[in-house]
Design a protein around this motif. Sequence first.
Motif, PDB file in Angstrom:
ATOM      1  N   HIS A 138       0.840  -1.189   0.000  1.00  0.00           N
ATOM      2  CA  HIS A 138       0.000   0.000   0.000  1.00  0.00           C
ATOM      3  C   HIS A 138       0.875   1.237   0.000  1.00  0.00           C
ATOM      4  CE1 HIS A 138      -2.617  -3.035   2.191  1.00  0.00           C
ATOM      5  NE2 HIS A 138      -3.192  -2.845   1.028  1.00  0.00           N
ATOM      6  N   SER A 139       0.338   2.331  -0.553  1.00  0.00           N
ATOM      7  CA  SER A 139       1.099   3.575  -0.616  1.00  0.00           C
ATOM      8  C   SER A 139       0.140   4.756  -0.725  1.00  0.00           C
ATOM      9  CB  SER A 139       2.057   3.552  -1.815  1.00  0.00           C
ATOM     10  OG  SER A 139       1.353   3.247  -3.004  1.00  0.00           O
TER      11      SER A 139
ATOM     12  N   LEU B  83       0.649   5.114   6.840  1.00  0.00           N
ATOM     13  CA  LEU B  83       1.002   4.229   7.946  1.00  0.00           C
ATOM     14  C   LEU B  83       0.031   3.071   7.952  1.00  0.00           C
ATOM     15  CD1 LEU B  83       2.405   3.536  10.689  1.00  0.00           C
ATOM     16  CD2 LEU B  83       0.616   4.898  11.762  1.00  0.00           C
ATOM     17  N   GLY B  84       0.542   1.863   7.925  1.00  0.00           N
ATOM     18  CA  GLY B  84      -0.315   0.690   7.981  1.00  0.00           C
ATOM     19  C   GLY B  84       0.117  -0.249   9.084  1.00  0.00           C
ATOM     20  N   GLN B  85      -0.875  -0.768   9.834  1.00  0.00           N
ATOM     21  CA  GLN B  85      -0.589  -1.734  10.879  1.00  0.00           C
ATOM     22  C   GLN B  85      -1.769  -2.687  10.953  1.00  0.00           C
ATOM     23  OE1 GLN B  85       1.355  -0.300  14.201  1.00  0.00           O
ATOM     24  NE2 GLN B  85       1.214  -2.190  15.326  1.00  0.00           N
TER      25      GLN B  85
ATOM     26  N   SER C  82      -5.082   1.232   8.230  1.00  0.00           N
ATOM     27  CA  SER C  82      -4.108   2.120   7.596  1.00  0.00           C
ATOM     28  C   SER C  82      -4.568   3.555   7.764  1.00  0.00           C
ATOM     29  CB  SER C  82      -3.952   1.791   6.114  1.00  0.00           C
ATOM     30  OG  SER C  82      -3.364   0.511   5.973  1.00  0.00           O
ATOM     31  N   TYR C  83      -3.598   4.445   7.819  1.00  0.00           N
ATOM     32  CA  TYR C  83      -3.869   5.863   7.990  1.00  0.00           C
ATOM     33  C   TYR C  83      -3.067   6.647   6.969  1.00  0.00           C
ATOM     34  CZ  TYR C  83      -5.685   4.232  12.421  1.00  0.00           C
ATOM     35  OH  TYR C  83      -6.398   3.564  13.375  1.00  0.00           O
TER      36      TYR C  83
ATOM     37  N   HIS D 219      -8.689   7.300   7.798  1.00  0.00           N
ATOM     38  CA  HIS D 219      -8.452   5.886   8.102  1.00  0.00           C
ATOM     39  C   HIS D 219      -9.005   5.014   6.990  1.00  0.00           C
ATOM     40  CE1 HIS D 219     -10.010   2.043   9.761  1.00  0.00           C
ATOM     41  NE2 HIS D 219      -8.797   1.999  10.291  1.00  0.00           N
ATOM     42  N   GLY D 220      -8.294   3.931   6.710  1.00  0.00           N
ATOM     43  CA  GLY D 220      -8.767   2.958   5.741  1.00  0.00           C
ATOM     44  C   GLY D 220      -8.681   1.548   6.293  1.00  0.00           C
TER      45      GLY D 220
END
Length: 114
Positions: free
Chosen positions: A3-4, A48-50, A54-55, A69-70
């Motif tokens: 993701h990007s 940022l993904g965790q 993802s944000y 947020h996703g």
Amino acid sequence: MSHSAALTNGIAYAGRATTTGGVPVWQDITNADNPGFPFGKACGITFLGQGGDSYIQVVTTDGKVYQTHGDTNGNDFTWNERWTELTPAPTPPALRGKQFKGDPMRGASRNRLL
């Protein structure tokens, strides 16, 4: 899967590629599904993904930070939440200017214009 995020012409995009570092398919995240985007002010973006969350954050020309947020778990890639301003925003240190000295590689005199 990778993701990007990208910011181009003032529009924020979330991208998803089927392979790490692959060519992403871009999704506009400044549309009606994501209200509150700071149009005309966004100048930087980060991702940022965790886990399945993802944000994406953007910084604006006036120093504010907005985030959305996703849901990005497995094949899920859903971005449908409001952009919210994060407060407090970072406080940059005082600017420290340096004296202009001209370009010594071009043979210009110091501090001389034309």
